[in-house]
Every structure is written in C-alpha cells, then in structure tokens.
Design an enzyme around this catalytic site. Structure first.
Site, PDB file in Angstrom:
ATOM      1  N   ASP A 112     -26.226 -55.587 -72.447  1.00 53.25           N
ATOM      2  CA  ASP A 112     -26.418 -56.767 -71.814  1.00 53.25           C
ATOM      3  C   ASP A 112     -27.552 -56.496 -70.555  1.00 53.25           C
ATOM      4  OD1 ASP A 112     -25.219 -54.710 -70.078  1.00 53.25           O
ATOM      5  OD2 ASP A 112     -23.327 -55.802 -69.729  1.00 53.25           O
TER       6      ASP A 112
ATOM      7  N   HIS B 104     -13.489 -56.480 -67.956  1.00 49.60           N
ATOM      8  CA  HIS B 104     -14.773 -56.956 -69.061  1.00 49.60           C
ATOM      9  C   HIS B 104     -15.411 -55.718 -69.540  1.00 49.60           C
ATOM     10  CE1 HIS B 104     -17.688 -56.432 -65.198  1.00 49.60           C
ATOM     11  NE2 HIS B 104     -18.149 -55.710 -66.085  1.00 49.60           N
TER      12      HIS B 104
ATOM     13  N   GLU C  10     -16.632 -61.577 -69.072  1.00 50.83           N
ATOM     14  CA  GLU C  10     -15.746 -61.736 -67.927  1.00 50.83           C
ATOM     15  C   GLU C  10     -14.546 -62.544 -68.431  1.00 50.83           C
ATOM     16  OE1 GLU C  10     -16.343 -60.256 -65.385  1.00 50.83           O
ATOM     17  OE2 GLU C  10     -18.076 -60.855 -64.235  1.00 50.83           O
TER      18      GLU C  10
ATOM     19  N   ASN D 191     -12.072 -55.849 -63.829  1.00 47.69           N
ATOM     20  CA  ASN D 191     -11.405 -56.962 -64.125  1.00 47.69           C
ATOM     21  C   ASN D 191     -11.047 -56.903 -65.730  1.00 47.69           C
ATOM     22  OD1 ASN D 191     -13.545 -57.442 -65.163  1.00 47.69           O
ATOM     23  ND2 ASN D 191     -14.172 -59.493 -63.886  1.00 47.69           N
TER      24      ASN D 191
HETATM   25  C1  GLP Z   1     -21.229 -53.740 -65.366  1.00 50.51           C
HETATM   26  C2  GLP Z   1     -21.677 -53.608 -66.850  1.00 50.51           C
HETATM   27  C3  GLP Z   1     -20.810 -53.042 -67.693  1.00 50.51           C
HETATM   28  C4  GLP Z   1     -20.040 -51.950 -67.041  1.00 50.51           C
HETATM   29  C5  GLP Z   1     -19.181 -52.242 -66.172  1.00 50.51           C
HETATM   30  C6  GLP Z   1     -18.439 -51.195 -65.360  1.00 50.51           C
HETATM   31  O1  GLP Z   1     -21.243 -54.829 -64.813  1.00 50.51           O
HETATM   32  N1  GLP Z   1     -22.236 -54.736 -67.179  1.00 50.51           N
HETATM   33  O2  GLP Z   1     -21.440 -52.774 -68.941  1.00 50.51           O
HETATM   34  O3  GLP Z   1     -19.416 -51.063 -68.152  1.00 50.51           O
HETATM   35  O4  GLP Z   1     -19.857 -53.453 -65.252  1.00 50.51           O
HETATM   36  O5  GLP Z   1     -19.484 -50.599 -64.262  1.00 50.51           O
HETATM   37  P1  GLP Z   1     -19.446 -49.216 -63.731  1.00 50.51           P
HETATM   38  O6  GLP Z   1     -19.532 -48.221 -64.930  1.00 50.51           O
HETATM   39  O7  GLP Z   1     -20.482 -49.137 -62.699  1.00 50.51           O
HETATM   40  O8  GLP Z   1     -17.972 -49.044 -63.207  1.00 50.51           O
END
Ligand code: GLP
Length: 259
Positions: free
Chosen positions: A67, A138, A143, A136
């Site tokens: 993404d 995702h 989302e 959440n």
């Molecule tokens: C982000 C990314 C995801 C990631 C997630 C968790 O928003 N788009 O690919 O896995 O949220 O983030 P983190 O690893 O910093 O907890």
C-alpha cells in the site's frame, strides 16, 4: 493456519526471516509481498544482515508492497516508498527496477490500481506475502468493511488507523485520508502469507483473525480461507487466543519436512 508463538518480537522476526531466506535460496527469482509499519522492522534488519553477512542474494528477487498513501511521492519522508528504501532496499542487493509500490501520485487512480494488479499477475503472482495487523484487524489498508474479494483500489482510512499512524506525520491532521492498497482478494492470491503481530495492542485483532468468524468487520479473518498462512506472534499478541496450548503442541510436533 499455523500459529507460532515466540518469546519475543526479536525471536519471532528471526524465524520470519528464515521463511524468506529459505524461499530465496530455493527460488532465486522469488516474488515477495512486503509490508510497512513498525512490525516488520526487525525482520527487515535481519534480512539485511543475512545479505551482508551470509550473502543472501536478492539480485533476481521482485518485491511488491501492499500500500501507499494517496498524494505522497517517494520524496515524502512518511511515504511507504521512502520507508522501504530506508528500512530494506538500501541494505540489500535488490534491483530498484524490481521493487514496486502503488503510485500515490497517479492521476488516474483506477488505471493505476489495475496496472498494479496486472504487474503482480505478469510476474507470476506473489510467493510469500508478509503482513502486519492493524489494531482494528486491517491488513494492508483494508479497513473493516472491506470486501473480502477486493482488489487494489483507493480506500479511506478509519479514525483509528489515522490515530495509529499520526506519529509518522507529526499529528493526526497531517495524515492523508486516502490510500491505495492491495485488496483482501489480492492478498489471498499470494501463494503463502506470513502474518506478524507483536504487543498487547494487537491481541484482540489476533484472536479475531485466528479464532473469530470470517467477517469483513475484521478483514484479517479472511486469511482463514487461505490454504497456507503462518502467523508468528510474541506472547502479548497471543494473550487473547483460546487454543494456545494446541498451537504450541502442533508446533512442537512439526515434522522437519513441513517447513
Ligand atoms: C499500517 C499499514 C499496515 C500495517 C499496519 C500495522 O497502517 N498499512 O500494512 O501492517 O498498519 O502497523 P504497525 O506494524 O506499525 O503496528
């Protein structure tokens, strides 16, 4: 799903790196699916070490990222393109022409998303997709309420994700509201998925993903429909699971040939 619980995020990340190194040693032109966020940082550091100290060769590897924020180019310090360069690509011998990320600056978004899907297909699909987990539930930026059949497209971030990523931008009001992300269906097409989750803030999403119903309300739960998913957790992230004893039993009886 294969659920593996490790004593620390460091141990979990070393194990995750071994999945990548085995794949790349077996298939030099492997196609990797990569993620951003804090979760894969130790994994990327270990891949860089494996390259530096043990000659793990990325020269024929291709990488697709999940993404990108809409309207951020690779020059923006909070863009995922910049993140990948700084945290991984600058430290391994992957060819810059073989690293792909949705173009947040694209003028025609549907066309960019279709182009991204086609590139993945043309490379033969993703061999191993690493995934972090939003609090959440995702995956990528899919989302809650994302279609479980979705493909790469534009999404609007939830308030909780904006809050979680605010530090990268210096405040919630600076976080872009829109993103381009592979869809849940795109992720499910990968040949294998490797989910990492660390810390107690992820415990509820982890439990929903593994033991809850398959629901668009928790997009990671769609991974239950995938035939080859490995989930590697630290203890705090595993705290809300009900069948921990069984997962540990299975892992301790894992036949050598099955890795
Ligand atoms: C982000 C990314 C995801 C990631 C997630 C968790 O928003 N788009 O690919 O896995 O949220 O983030 P983190 O690893 O910093 O907890």
């Amino acid at each position: 799903m294969e659920v593996i619980i490790q004593e620390s995020a460091q141990a979990a990340s070393l194990l995750a790196a071994s999945f990548f190194s085995r794949l790349i040693r077996r298939k030099a032109d492997a196609v990797l699916g990569l993620a951003t966020g804090r979760t894969p940082l130790l994994l990327y550091a270990e891949l860089a070490r494996l390259h530096r100290e043990e000659g793990l060769d990325f020269s024929r590897v291709t990488a697709f990222n999940l993404d990108e924020y809409l309207s951020l180019g690779p020059g923006h310090p909070a863009s995922y393109a910049r993140f990948m360069k700084e945290k991984l690509f600058d430290h391994i011998n992957i060819s810059p022409g073989q690293t792909f990320i949705p173009n947040g600056l694209a003028e025609n978004i549907p066309e960019e998303c279709a182009r991204y899907e086609k590139m993945i297909r043309d490379k033969g699909g993703i061999d191993l997709q690493v995934l972090g987990l939003g609090v959440n539930g995702h995956i990528g930026f899919n989302e809650p309420s994302s279609s479980l059949a979705s493909r790469t497209r534009i999404k609007t971030l939830s308030r909780s994700t904006i809050r979680a990523n605010a530090d990268d931008f210096g405040g919630e009001d600076k976080v872009p509201r829109h993103v381009l992300t592979m869809g849940v269906g795109t992720v499910l097409d990968s040949r294998r998925c490797l989910v990492l989750a660390f810390g107690s803030s992820k415990a509820e999403a982890v439990a929903g993903m593994i033991e809850g119903p398959v629901t668009a309300g928790l997009p990671a739960s769609a991974l239950q429909l995938h035939p080859s998913v490995v989930v590697i957790l630290d203890r705090p992230a595993a705290a809300r699971l009900k069948a921990t004893e069984y997962y540990e039993w299975v892992y301790s009886h894992k036949p050598e040939w099955q890795s």
